[in-house]
Enzyme design. Structure first.
Site, PDB file in Angstrom:
ATOM      1  N   CYS A  83      31.216  40.377  43.718  1.00  0.00           N
ATOM      2  CA  CYS A  83      32.065  39.206  43.893  1.00  0.00           C
ATOM      3  C   CYS A  83      31.220  37.930  43.914  1.00  0.00           C
ATOM      4  O   CYS A  83      30.659  37.554  42.894  1.00  0.00           O
ATOM      5  CB  CYS A  83      32.924  39.380  45.155  1.00  0.00           C
ATOM      6  SG  CYS A  83      34.375  38.302  45.192  1.00  0.00           S
ATOM      7  N   HIS A 123      35.597  44.889  43.633  1.00  0.00           N
ATOM      8  CA  HIS A 123      35.113  45.534  44.857  1.00  0.00           C
ATOM      9  C   HIS A 123      35.117  47.055  44.695  1.00  0.00           C
ATOM     10  O   HIS A 123      36.158  47.700  44.893  1.00  0.00           O
ATOM     11  CB  HIS A 123      35.984  45.138  46.051  1.00  0.00           C
ATOM     12  CG  HIS A 123      35.751  43.749  46.531  1.00  0.00           C
ATOM     13  ND1 HIS A 123      34.807  43.420  47.478  1.00  0.00           N
ATOM     14  CD2 HIS A 123      36.327  42.574  46.170  1.00  0.00           C
ATOM     15  CE1 HIS A 123      34.807  42.121  47.694  1.00  0.00           C
ATOM     16  NE2 HIS A 123      35.730  41.585  46.903  1.00  0.00           N
ATOM     17  N   GLU A 182      33.985  49.125  46.697  1.00  0.00           N
ATOM     18  CA  GLU A 182      34.113  49.749  48.023  1.00  0.00           C
ATOM     19  C   GLU A 182      35.472  49.527  48.663  1.00  0.00           C
ATOM     20  O   GLU A 182      35.661  49.854  49.840  1.00  0.00           O
ATOM     21  CB  GLU A 182      33.028  49.177  48.953  1.00  0.00           C
ATOM     22  CG  GLU A 182      33.360  47.872  49.643  1.00  0.00           C
ATOM     23  CD  GLU A 182      33.638  46.693  48.743  1.00  0.00           C
ATOM     24  OE1 GLU A 182      34.329  45.765  49.172  1.00  0.00           O
ATOM     25  OE2 GLU A 182      33.184  46.681  47.575  1.00  0.00           O
TER      26      GLU A 182
END
Length: 369
Positions: A222, A316, A318
């Site tokens: 990000c 993302h 995760e």
């Protein structure tokens, strides 16, 4: 998870799901060990500025819940409003993009709206400096590989994903001079964060030196991805329509570890800024992912010819709420760090190092045409 995500700092969150809060809010404490990083959610506090929902659940039911959404917001001093047609707001935002706004109730609601210049614009502030750690701290110090994390507003699940892969993590402020201590570490990770990456040029300039002089693995997510891109010579720009949600498809343009070129991955995203797609790309770099909807750059990586191991992704991997299509990128990164540690110590042959970084086998699903 969204309300405690530091990337939402300074934003008013509009939840499109009609009923919000029916699961309540859990006790946001967890141990500090090889599995957890002190919190259950993405940070200790609510990060957004306000919350708008269609219908808030006054009664909640979940075995981990300790308070209602309304009570949680009140305790943190975060304004929230219910009984709003969030679908209408969503259509407006889809037409004109992210918009400055306010929450007004009572007499304020019937008063004339403020002039445009009277609205507070969070993008003009360095939000990263507000959410980043002020002092370095360690997690899982007994881990087998040492990774430094530049904190631009890290989600807890990024740190959790590293320590659960046996990494000893040192979290540093966003503008920390990593070059002064870089030889102590086996890898560098740059996290997500809020706001305009232009406020973080200091970090990009320091990182440029790191990328030029340091040959160990670097991974950014990000905001971290945008900082890597700026350090490489790319420009970042504000998108009219940011990419947000848990179902953003991205196309892999190159293969690396568990990622296979030509495959589409479903990802979780929350970003208003992106890197410009340039032709030619800076020497030693190549596009890694593009968004299947708007063709924006979703990832970059160092080329094989550069001899570097550097990746950046706008999404993302995760994401605590899923999807987990790209979660193994964390495994790829940690294994690369371990391989470089073995190689630099002279304890491993090339064959051993190569076996360390082989991607995990991915189950294949046969589809009949």
């Amino acid at each position: 998870e969204s309300m405690t995500d530091p990337s939402y700092r300074g934003q008013i969150l509009v939840f499109t799901t009609p009923l919000i809060g029916n699961y309540g809010v859990p006790h946001n404490k967890a141990p500090f060990d090889s599995q957890d990083v002190g919190v259950i959610l993405e940070s200790q506090n609510i990060q957004c500025s306000a919350v708008i929902v269609g219908d808030v659940a006054e009664k909640f039911s979940h075995y981990t819940a300790v308070e209602s959404l309304a009570s949680w917001c009140h305790r943190h001093g975060v304004p929230a409003i219910t009984g709003v047609d969030t679908r209408a707001i969503t259509r407006l935002l889809r037409d004109q993009g992210t918009t400055l706004g306010r929450v007004a109730v009572g007499d304020d609601a019937s008063a004339p709206a403020p002039a445009a210049e009277e609205f507070w614009d969070p993008s003009k502030e360095n939000l990263v400096d507000q959410v980043s750690t002020k002092t370095p701290y360690e997690l899982n110090p007994s881990g087998s590989v040492k990774i430094a994390v530049l904190d631009f507003g890290a989600k807890a699940n990024i740190l959790r994903s590293l320590v659960r892969r046996d990494a000893a993590v040192t979290v540093l402020p966003w503008n920390y001079d990593f070059n002064a201590i870089r030889d102590q570490y086996d890898g560098l990770f740059l996290t997500n964060g809020p706001g305009d990456p232009a406020h973080c040029k200091e970090a990009a300039l320091k990182l440029r030196r790191t990328l030029q002089e340091w040959n160990k693995p670097v991974f950014g997510i990000c905001m971290g991805h945008q900082i890597i891109g700026m350090a490489a010579g790319l420009d970042a720009y504000r998108m009219t329509f940011g990419n947000r949600g848990h179902n953003q498809p991205v196309l892999a343009l190159a293969s690396s570890g568990s990622i296979k070129a030509g495959r589409v991955y479903v990802t979780s995203q929350n970003h208003q800024y992106a890197l410009k797609l340039e032709d030619p790309f800076p020497q030693g770099w190549e596009p890694f992912f593009i968004n299947c909807n708007d063709s924006s750059v979703e990832g970059i990586k160092s080329t094989e010819e550069s001899g570097k191991k550097i990746w950046g992704v706008q999404f993302h991997p995760e994401s605590a709420g899923g999807p987990l299509d790209t979660i193994e990128m964390f495994t790829d990164f940690v294994l690369e760090c371990k391989a470089h540690k073995l190689k630099s110590s002279g304890l491993a042959s090339k064959k051993t190092v190569d076996s360390f970084v082989e991607p995990l086998a991915t189950p294949q699903i046969a589809v009949q045409a």
